[in-house]
Design a protein around this motif. Sequence first.
Motif, PDB file in Angstrom:
ATOM      1  N   LYS A 102      71.634  28.220  21.123  1.00  0.00           N
ATOM      2  CA  LYS A 102      70.734  28.151  19.971  1.00  0.00           C
ATOM      3  C   LYS A 102      69.466  28.964  20.199  1.00  0.00           C
ATOM      4  N   LEU A 103      68.963  28.984  21.430  1.00  0.00           N
ATOM      5  CA  LEU A 103      67.790  29.798  21.746  1.00  0.00           C
ATOM      6  C   LEU A 103      68.104  31.287  21.568  1.00  0.00           C
ATOM      7  N   ILE A 104      69.290  31.690  21.980  1.00  0.00           N
ATOM      8  CA  ILE A 104      69.708  33.090  21.821  1.00  0.00           C
ATOM      9  C   ILE A 104      69.782  33.435  20.335  1.00  0.00           C
ATOM     10  N   ARG A 105      70.353  32.554  19.538  1.00  0.00           N
ATOM     11  CA  ARG A 105      70.437  32.799  18.094  1.00  0.00           C
ATOM     12  C   ARG A 105      69.045  32.881  17.478  1.00  0.00           C
ATOM     13  N   MET A 106      68.153  31.998  17.917  1.00  0.00           N
ATOM     14  CA  MET A 106      66.782  32.020  17.412  1.00  0.00           C
ATOM     15  C   MET A 106      66.092  33.343  17.751  1.00  0.00           C
ATOM     16  N   ALA A 107      66.284  33.826  18.983  1.00  0.00           N
ATOM     17  CA  ALA A 107      65.683  35.092  19.405  1.00  0.00           C
ATOM     18  C   ALA A 107      66.228  36.256  18.582  1.00  0.00           C
ATOM     19  N   LEU A 108      67.513  36.198  18.257  1.00  0.00           N
ATOM     20  CA  LEU A 108      68.094  37.258  17.428  1.00  0.00           C
ATOM     21  C   LEU A 108      67.481  37.262  16.033  1.00  0.00           C
ATOM     22  N   LEU A 109      67.230  36.087  15.501  1.00  0.00           N
ATOM     23  CA  LEU A 109      66.636  35.988  14.161  1.00  0.00           C
ATOM     24  C   LEU A 109      65.139  36.321  14.158  1.00  0.00           C
ATOM     25  N   LEU A 110      64.399  35.784  15.124  1.00  0.00           N
ATOM     26  CA  LEU A 110      62.944  35.930  15.139  1.00  0.00           C
ATOM     27  C   LEU A 110      62.465  37.223  15.789  1.00  0.00           C
ATOM     28  N   GLY A 111      63.274  37.756  16.706  1.00  0.00           N
ATOM     29  CA  GLY A 111      62.888  38.936  17.440  1.00  0.00           C
ATOM     30  C   GLY A 111      62.586  38.593  18.894  1.00  0.00           C
ATOM     31  N   SER A 112      62.771  39.571  19.741  1.00  0.00           N
ATOM     32  CA  SER A 112      62.526  39.417  21.167  1.00  0.00           C
ATOM     33  C   SER A 112      62.333  40.803  21.755  1.00  0.00           C
ATOM     34  N   TYR A 114      64.544  42.559  22.807  1.00  0.00           N
ATOM     35  CA  TYR A 114      65.766  43.319  22.581  1.00  0.00           C
ATOM     36  C   TYR A 114      66.112  43.526  21.109  1.00  0.00           C
ATOM     37  N   THR A 115      65.414  42.848  20.217  1.00  0.00           N
ATOM     38  CA  THR A 115      65.697  42.984  18.798  1.00  0.00           C
ATOM     39  C   THR A 115      64.434  42.745  17.985  1.00  0.00           C
ATOM     40  N   GLU A 116      64.345  43.384  16.855  1.00  0.00           N
ATOM     41  CA  GLU A 116      63.192  43.206  15.972  1.00  0.00           C
ATOM     42  C   GLU A 116      63.308  41.915  15.166  1.00  0.00           C
ATOM     43  N   GLY A 117      64.489  41.344  15.114  1.00  0.00           N
ATOM     44  CA  GLY A 117      64.682  40.157  14.333  1.00  0.00           C
ATOM     45  C   GLY A 117      65.018  40.484  12.887  1.00  0.00           C
ATOM     46  N   VAL A 118      65.144  39.450  12.095  1.00  0.00           N
ATOM     47  CA  VAL A 118      65.473  39.604  10.687  1.00  0.00           C
ATOM     48  C   VAL A 118      64.191  39.471   9.883  1.00  0.00           C
ATOM     49  N   ARG A 119      63.944  40.397   9.037  1.00  0.00           N
ATOM     50  CA  ARG A 119      62.705  40.365   8.206  1.00  0.00           C
ATOM     51  C   ARG A 119      62.903  39.500   6.991  1.00  0.00           C
TER      52      ARG A 119
END
Length: 119
Positions: A102-112, A114-119
């Motif tokens: 779930k933390l990995i999914r949250m990072a993908l959505l919010l950004g980290s 490695y990813t800008e996240g979803v705007r």
Amino acid sequence: MSWEEKRKLERNAESVSSEMFAECQELLQMFGLPYIIAPMEAEAQCAYMEMIHLVDGVVTDDSDVFLFGARNVYKNIFDDRKYVETYFMKDIESELGLSRDKLIRMALLLGSDYTEGVR
């Protein structure tokens, strides 16, 4: 200046020069202390070493370490102005209901890192 540019500049200002890196290695060798050089991301290497029980926890100020599988994290170890903080994955799971997945999914959505996240 964008948030991303500011973050990159801050990260570069805190980075270790190759000279500092070499001096640290030399000092460790002089004291006979073992060390390893992480092939990529240091937090990933540290989390792996904890997962295979070579270490009891990870010292870092980067919370991405939980995404790599760390279970026991110690923050502010080298900052005399702050108290050392401890974070345990078991507490994150039980108190917040957040697993590593779930933390990995949250990072993908919010950004980290490695990813800008979803705007």
